[in-house]
Design a protein around this motif. Structure first.
Motif, PDB file in Angstrom:
ATOM      1  N   ASP A   1       0.833  -1.189   0.000  1.00 34.76           N
ATOM      2  CA  ASP A   1       0.000   0.000   0.000  1.00 34.76           C
ATOM      3  C   ASP A   1       0.873   1.246   0.000  1.00 34.76           C
ATOM      4  N   GLN A   2       0.940   1.906  -1.140  1.00 33.68           N
ATOM      5  CA  GLN A   2       1.719   3.132  -1.319  1.00 33.68           C
ATOM      6  C   GLN A   2       3.107   2.998  -0.713  1.00 33.68           C
ATOM      7  N   CYS A   3       3.744   1.899  -1.046  1.00 33.48           N
ATOM      8  CA  CYS A   3       5.064   1.594  -0.492  1.00 33.48           C
ATOM      9  C   CYS A   3       6.150   2.259  -1.331  1.00 33.48           C
TER      10      CYS A   3
ATOM     11  N   ASN B   1       5.811   4.708  -4.488  1.00 34.13           N
ATOM     12  CA  ASN B   1       4.364   4.634  -4.439  1.00 34.13           C
ATOM     13  C   ASN B   1       3.781   3.428  -5.189  1.00 34.13           C
TER      14      ASN B   1
ATOM     15  N   SER C   1       1.466   0.079  -5.190  1.00 33.15           N
ATOM     16  CA  SER C   1       0.348  -0.513  -4.459  1.00 33.15           C
ATOM     17  C   SER C   1      -0.168  -1.725  -5.218  1.00 33.15           C
TER      18      SER C   1
ATOM     19  N   ARG D   1      -2.740  -5.564  -4.292  1.00 32.10           N
ATOM     20  CA  ARG D   1      -3.357  -6.534  -3.385  1.00 32.10           C
ATOM     21  C   ARG D   1      -3.474  -7.829  -4.164  1.00 32.10           C
TER      22      ARG D   1
ATOM     23  N   GLY E   1       4.846   3.942   3.577  1.00 30.92           N
ATOM     24  CA  GLY E   1       3.817   2.991   3.203  1.00 30.92           C
ATOM     25  C   GLY E   1       3.893   1.694   3.984  1.00 30.92           C
TER      26      GLY E   1
ATOM     27  N   CYS F   1       3.943  -2.776   3.544  1.00 32.19           N
ATOM     28  CA  CYS F   1       4.160  -3.951   2.706  1.00 32.19           C
ATOM     29  C   CYS F   1       4.087  -5.167   3.605  1.00 32.19           C
TER      30      CYS F   1
END
Length: 187
Positions: A9-11, A22, A24, A26, A59, A61
């Motif tokens: 997520d926005q890592c 940034n 992301s 899933r 972010g 992870c």
């Protein structure tokens, strides 16, 4: 809704001056994620972030299950070929034979002096880069992990072997069809 096994997520992270910004995604069980890009575009860095080896700047992870990793440069232990695949796990003949067939190792084993009991590595028989890569893939598959991180595992094999590995291991009908698979591919 399926459980999430991999969440990014926005890592943003840093790896030897390489910056991933940034990212992301899933990923749920049964999904195959292919990240395709040029050399140096960050595919391996994303794997490093998932493995917790990259310095995260921002972010989140997380990987919520067991992981098997197949690196770009395959490695083997100085031991038998079977021991390199089992990697300390219990020998299950039927599953082992399925993995050997799927990873296109049957013909290789037939030419080795002691089949899968042949010692490989520094003190044994040398394997080609493609053979090492297929042993590395077989080790990962045999682990029966939930998540498979594959860093361009077909780069060291010829196209017809690569096709078999994709069909029998990585693809939608392969041994990993119910697993989460991240597959980095260089264009």
């Amino acid at each position: 809704m399926s459980p999430i096994n991999v969440l990014v997520d926005q890592c943003s992270g840093q790896w030897n001056r390489v910056l991933a910004i940034n990212v992301s995604m899933r990923v749920a069980p049964g999904q195959l994620v292919a990240v395709i890009g040029e050399v140096g575009s960050g595919k391996s860095s994303l794997l490093s972030a998932l493995l917790g080896e990259m310095h995260r700047l921002a972010g989140h992870c997380s990987v919520n299950s067991s992981v098997a990793y197949v690196p770009q440069v395959a490695w083997i232990q100085n031991s038998t070929l079977r021991a390199n695949i089992l990697f300390g796990r219990q020998f299950k003949r039927n599953f082992y034979n399925r993995v050997i067939r799927a990873c296109a190792l049957v013909l290789d084993l037939e030419i080795l002096p002691a089949y899968d009991h042949t010692e490989i590595g520094e003190k044994g028989v040398n394997l080609s880069g493609g053979q090492k890569q297929r042993v590395s893939l077989a080790r990962a598959v045999y682990s029966q992990a939930d998540i498979f991180l594959l860093d361009d595992p077909l780069s060291a094999v010829d196209c017809h072997v690569g096709r078999q590995l994709f069909d029998d291991v990585i693809g939608p009908q392969g041994l990993l069809k119910h697993k989460v698979s991240y597959y980095g591919l260089t264009t």
